[in-house]
Design an enzyme around this catalytic site. Structure first.
Site, PDB file in Angstrom:
ATOM      1  N   SER A 252      13.871 -14.603  36.586  1.00 42.46           N
ATOM      2  CA  SER A 252      14.221 -12.929  35.418  1.00 42.46           C
ATOM      3  C   SER A 252      16.477 -13.975  35.702  1.00 42.46           C
ATOM      4  CB  SER A 252      14.503 -11.807  36.158  1.00 42.46           C
ATOM      5  OG  SER A 252      15.542 -12.393  37.712  1.00 42.46           O
ATOM      6  N   THR A 253      16.785 -12.574  34.170  1.00 48.68           N
ATOM      7  CA  THR A 253      18.313 -12.960  34.350  1.00 48.68           C
ATOM      8  C   THR A 253      19.032 -12.608  34.930  1.00 48.68           C
ATOM      9  OG1 THR A 253      17.656 -12.915  31.812  1.00 48.68           O
ATOM     10  CG2 THR A 253      19.907 -12.886  32.076  1.00 48.68           C
ATOM     11  N   ALA A 254      18.518 -11.533  35.849  1.00 53.52           N
ATOM     12  CA  ALA A 254      19.328 -10.681  37.353  1.00 53.52           C
ATOM     13  C   ALA A 254      19.211 -12.007  38.349  1.00 53.52           C
ATOM     14  CB  ALA A 254      18.371  -9.019  37.350  1.00 53.52           C
ATOM     15  N   GLU A 273      17.177 -21.045  34.037  1.00 54.42           N
ATOM     16  CA  GLU A 273      16.452 -20.894  32.265  1.00 54.42           C
ATOM     17  C   GLU A 273      15.678 -19.451  32.778  1.00 54.42           C
ATOM     18  OE1 GLU A 273      13.067 -19.739  31.087  1.00 54.42           O
ATOM     19  OE2 GLU A 273      12.109 -21.243  31.805  1.00 54.42           O
ATOM     20  N   CYS A 307       8.050 -16.480  29.162  1.00 54.52           N
ATOM     21  CA  CYS A 307       9.881 -16.180  28.861  1.00 54.52           C
ATOM     22  C   CYS A 307       9.897 -16.747  27.440  1.00 54.52           C
ATOM     23  CB  CYS A 307      10.399 -16.531  29.504  1.00 54.52           C
ATOM     24  SG  CYS A 307       9.881 -18.622  30.120  1.00 54.52           S
TER      25      CYS A 307
HETATM   26  P1  ADP Z   1      10.190 -12.450  38.466  1.00 56.92           P
HETATM   27  O1  ADP Z   1      11.074 -11.229  38.298  1.00 56.92           O
HETATM   28  O2  ADP Z   1       9.346 -13.284  37.464  1.00 56.92           O
HETATM   29  O3  ADP Z   1       9.792 -11.881  39.447  1.00 56.92           O
HETATM   30  P2  ADP Z   1      12.508 -13.205  39.605  1.00 56.92           P
HETATM   31  O4  ADP Z   1      13.927 -13.868  39.263  1.00 56.92           O
HETATM   32  O5  ADP Z   1      12.389 -12.293  40.467  1.00 56.92           O
HETATM   33  O6  ADP Z   1      11.219 -13.381  38.472  1.00 56.92           O
HETATM   34  O7  ADP Z   1      12.130 -15.166  40.705  1.00 56.92           O
HETATM   35  C1  ADP Z   1      11.897 -16.485  40.329  1.00 56.92           C
HETATM   36  C2  ADP Z   1      11.907 -16.707  41.592  1.00 56.92           C
HETATM   37  O8  ADP Z   1      13.191 -16.086  42.309  1.00 56.92           O
HETATM   38  C3  ADP Z   1      11.474 -16.787  42.569  1.00 56.92           C
HETATM   39  O9  ADP Z   1      10.808 -17.696  43.592  1.00 56.92           O
HETATM   40  C4  ADP Z   1      12.298 -15.516  43.765  1.00 56.92           C
HETATM   41  O10 ADP Z   1      11.316 -15.431  44.589  1.00 56.92           O
HETATM   42  C5  ADP Z   1      13.179 -16.060  43.725  1.00 56.92           C
HETATM   43  N1  ADP Z   1      14.632 -15.573  43.857  1.00 56.92           N
HETATM   44  C6  ADP Z   1      14.548 -13.399  43.318  1.00 56.92           C
HETATM   45  N2  ADP Z   1      16.104 -12.967  43.718  1.00 56.92           N
HETATM   46  C7  ADP Z   1      15.830 -14.198  44.593  1.00 56.92           C
HETATM   47  C8  ADP Z   1      17.727 -14.363  44.791  1.00 56.92           C
HETATM   48  N3  ADP Z   1      18.545 -13.322  44.825  1.00 56.92           N
HETATM   49  N4  ADP Z   1      17.731 -15.749  45.319  1.00 56.92           N
HETATM   50  C9  ADP Z   1      17.305 -16.360  45.329  1.00 56.92           C
HETATM   51  N5  ADP Z   1      15.897 -16.665  44.773  1.00 56.92           N
HETATM   52  C10 ADP Z   1      15.419 -15.416  44.720  1.00 56.92           C
END
Ligand code: ADP
Length: 503
Positions: A252-254, A273, A307
């Site tokens: 995710s972008t966040a 990405e 995506c």
């Molecule tokens: P989605 O919304 O597709 O689940 P995320 O960006 O939330 O996408 O998750 C993508 C990956 O990033 C997953 O492996 C998740 O566990 C990991 N993730 C989520 N939060 C964090 C963080 N704060 N730092 C590092 N990795 C994270």
């Protein structure tokens, strides 16, 4: 297209947990050892179609991550000196094993992600192609000799691996996202710590087992599994550890923004990405049959959870009604909702409750603000609690969340436009810039529009653009860097300039 026998083989027998699959690992991999979390904690991996437990894996934290980082750093001291040819051979062996085991990997993937089995097999083939590609690229990471301005000096540029890297991946492509990062990093001479998504760690562990079987040395690939709550501490350590040279993230972008910020202190190399918000533009002169065909693959692959999924369908005035009617008919006749392990199913569940809520809220919000539901529009409880009906919405206005947000679900949002400039204005009116699609039979228009679209990738009269040979990546808030293609190596190497003087 996969043969029916390949699909059947992947599905037989149906209960994954009772099969004794040799690739169904329930431990993480650190320094060549299959280990549990230091804390002893575990978490359950769920099948989203059935709400059943597929397996239990270690719930690791920063302490375990530190061990994996150390293993990757130790392994780097020797892996960087393995010849390009030998790295290539090892990657090729890994590729061969991945191919041999494609049915089992696809079965595991469908169980943990809900993806229809045909799509899982398709993803395994796609993901494997990255390992094959980078096994070939490994031998072509060439340097340069540059004419020197002085006779007494010689200028050499060599391309060297940056060091151990962290690879953090999402659940929507449990195999391919790991393959294109791990393939490129290993080819470059880097070692890695992989943190797969909490929803889909089993595919990653299966791939790691095969890497081990292929003879890739211990510590070169480490996989740590964790539940969602530990992801932030693991991510922070991976970004901030001085032993890690770079981070490659798909998600995710966040979260991408958090990692970008965390990498700043150590001035780490980062590849991102992130989310897309793909416009799918259909002009009056387009071939509507092809446009609908492209829309179907772009929108409904993985239930809209990719995506590069078409997110906003921008349809020119004259063909708007016809396009909407054609896509509604095609959806009714071709999409089959159900458990992904049934080979006829084309629409599986959404990945988890959170995603279900997001999609439902987006549709409800649009409908409350006046959107017209042409097909679907609601949850499909009879299949399970994470299924949503393939949906088409029209009468879209700017105040609706679906107008600007990435949906990640099986929802076709149709927006009418008058002319080329209006289409471009709507398409570019987003901070995302990953993929865009254009359907037009006017070559000049295709040229103008694809140039003006502020997106990293443009499909022209084509809805399926991802391939190993092409550079995948976005602009704006959709990311930094490119994956796949010969450029996919760049994130993992730096250019060293050596000046030979006093000649
Ligand atoms: P989605 O919304 O597709 O689940 P995320 O960006 O939330 O996408 O998750 C993508 C990956 O990033 C997953 O492996 C998740 O566990 C990991 N993730 C989520 N939060 C964090 C963080 N704060 N730092 C590092 N990795 C994270």
């Amino acid at each position: 297209m996969l043969s029916a026998s390949a699909v059947r083989a992947a599905m037989r027998p149906r209960d994954i947990t009772s099969r004794g699959l040799h690739l169904l690992k329930q431990m993480a991999l650190i320094n060549g050892e299959w280990v549990g979390a230091a804390s002893g904690r575990t978490f359950q991996v769920m099948n989203p179609a059935e709400n059943s437990v597929v397996a239990t894996v270690p719930d690791m934290n920063a302490e375990d991550t530190q061990k994996a980082i150390r293993a990757a750093a130790d392994a780097f001291t020797t892996w960087q000196d393995v010849t390009a040819k030998d790295r290539s051979i090892l990657l090729r062996k890994w590729y061969n094993l991945l191919v041999q085991n494609q049915n089992e990997i696809a079965t595991i993937m469908t169980s943990e992600s809900g993806k229809p089995i045909k799509e899982s097999l398709g993803e395994v083939t796609y993901g494997n192609s990255f390992i094959e590609w980078f096994s070939e690229e490994a031998r072509r990471i060439n340097g340069e000799i540059i004419p020197s301005p002085q006779q007494s000096k010689q200028i050499f540029l060599t391309r060297q691996p940056i060091g151990p890297v962290a690879l953090i991946t999402p659940w929507n492509f449990p195999h391919a996202m790991i393959a294109r990062k791990a393939g490129a990093s290993l080819a470059a001479g880097c070692t890695c710590v992989i943190k797969p998504a909490e929803d889909t760690p089993l595919t990653a562990l299966a791939m790691a087992q095969l890497a081990q079987d292929a003879g890739i040395p211990k510590g070169v690939i480490n996989v740590i599994t964790s539940d969602r709550k530990n992801a932030p501490e693991i991510g922070k350590l991976l970004c901030q550890s001085p032993l890690i040279a770079g981070v490659s993230f798909t998600g995710s972008t966040a979260v991408g923004k958090i990692l970008y910020e965390q990498c700043a202190d150590g001035v780490k190399r980062i590849g991102l990405e992130l989310g897309g918000n793909a416009p799918f533009v259909v002009f009056n002169n387009a071939d509507l049959n092809k446009a609908v065909q492209g829309a179907m693959v772009s929108k409904f692959r993985n239930c809209g959870q990719t995506c590069v999924s078409a997110n906003r369908f921008l349809i020119q005035d004259e063909v708007f009604d016809e396009f909407v009617s054609m896509i509604c008919d095609t959806m009714k006749t071709t999409l089959v909702i159900g458990n992904g392990k049934d080979e006829h199913v084309t629409i599986g569940p959404l990945i988890n409750d959170n995603q279900m809520r997001t999609v439902k809220n987006l549709v409800d919000d649009a409908v409350a603000k006046g959107a017209k539901v042409m097909v679907g529009g609601k949850t499909a409880e009879k299949y399970g609690d994470k299924f949503f009906e393939p949906t088409v919405l029209t009468n879209i206005t700017e105040d609706m969340a679906v107008y600007g947000k990435e949906i990640f679900g099986p929802v076709v949002v149709c927006i009418r436009f008058k002319d080329e400039q209006e289409a471009l204005d709507i398409a570019n009116c987003t901070r995302s810039g990953l993929a865009a699609y254009v359907y037009s039979n006017d070559i000049a228009q295709v040229f103008r529009v694809s140039k003006k679209l502020e997106f990293g990738m443009v499909g022209v009269n084509e809805g399926l653009i991802s391939t190993t040979e092409a550079a995948f990546g976005g602009v704006k808030e959709s990311g930094i860097g490119r994956e796949g293609s010969s450029h996919g190596i760049d994130d993992y190497i730096y250019i060293k300039y050596v000046c030979l003087g006093n000649l």
